[in-house]
Design a protein around this motif. Sequence first.
Motif, mmCIF file in Angstrom:
data_model
loop_
_atom_site.group_PDB
_atom_site.id
_atom_site.type_symbol
_atom_site.label_atom_id
_atom_site.label_comp_id
_atom_site.label_asym_id
_atom_site.label_seq_id
_atom_site.Cartn_x
_atom_site.Cartn_y
_atom_site.Cartn_z
ATOM 1 N N ASP A 25 0.922 -1.237 0.123
ATOM 2 C CA ASP A 25 -0.462 0.129 0.289
ATOM 3 C C ASP A 25 1.037 1.214 -0.210
ATOM 4 O OD1 ASP A 25 -2.756 -1.482 0.435
ATOM 5 O OD2 ASP A 25 -2.531 -1.193 2.054
ATOM 6 N N THR A 28 0.677 3.090 -3.372
ATOM 7 C CA THR A 28 -0.073 3.409 -3.420
ATOM 8 C C THR A 28 -0.428 4.704 -3.192
ATOM 9 O OG1 THR A 28 -1.325 1.460 -4.148
ATOM 10 C CG2 THR A 28 -2.465 3.568 -3.997
ATOM 11 N N SER A 71 -7.077 0.200 -5.641
ATOM 12 C CA SER A 71 -6.975 -0.486 -6.645
ATOM 13 C C SER A 71 -8.510 -0.770 -7.072
ATOM 14 C CB SER A 71 -6.005 -1.878 -6.986
ATOM 15 O OG SER A 71 -6.430 -3.160 -6.027
ATOM 16 N N HIS A 74 -10.069 2.875 -8.306
ATOM 17 C CA HIS A 74 -10.169 3.529 -9.646
ATOM 18 C C HIS A 74 -11.199 2.964 -10.297
ATOM 19 C CE1 HIS A 74 -5.625 3.977 -8.784
ATOM 20 N NE2 HIS A 74 -6.706 3.946 -7.044
#
Length: 85
Positions: A25, A28, A71, A74
């Motif tokens: 993570d 991201t 993920s 999005h």
Amino acid sequence: MLEPRTTAVKALRFDRNEWNGAFGDIGTDLPLLAGMTIAAQLDAASTLIVFGLMQVLTGVLLQDAYACPASQSHGNAGDFAKTKC
């Protein structure tokens, strides 16, 4: 508003899978936090502290690291009803 789960409370776990997900993570979250901090001229320490506190609060309330992984969300911005999380 978040509603507490009605099932039995499961114990928080900190095994290698959780650590693997946490480090994954970072790839991201860190660029998003850096971009937000730079673009809005926010204090970096405050941004990271608040983000960390929100992560802990989410983990305690939902017994999970994320309500919805980035993920999967999005492309669904603003359309949370269709998000499969």
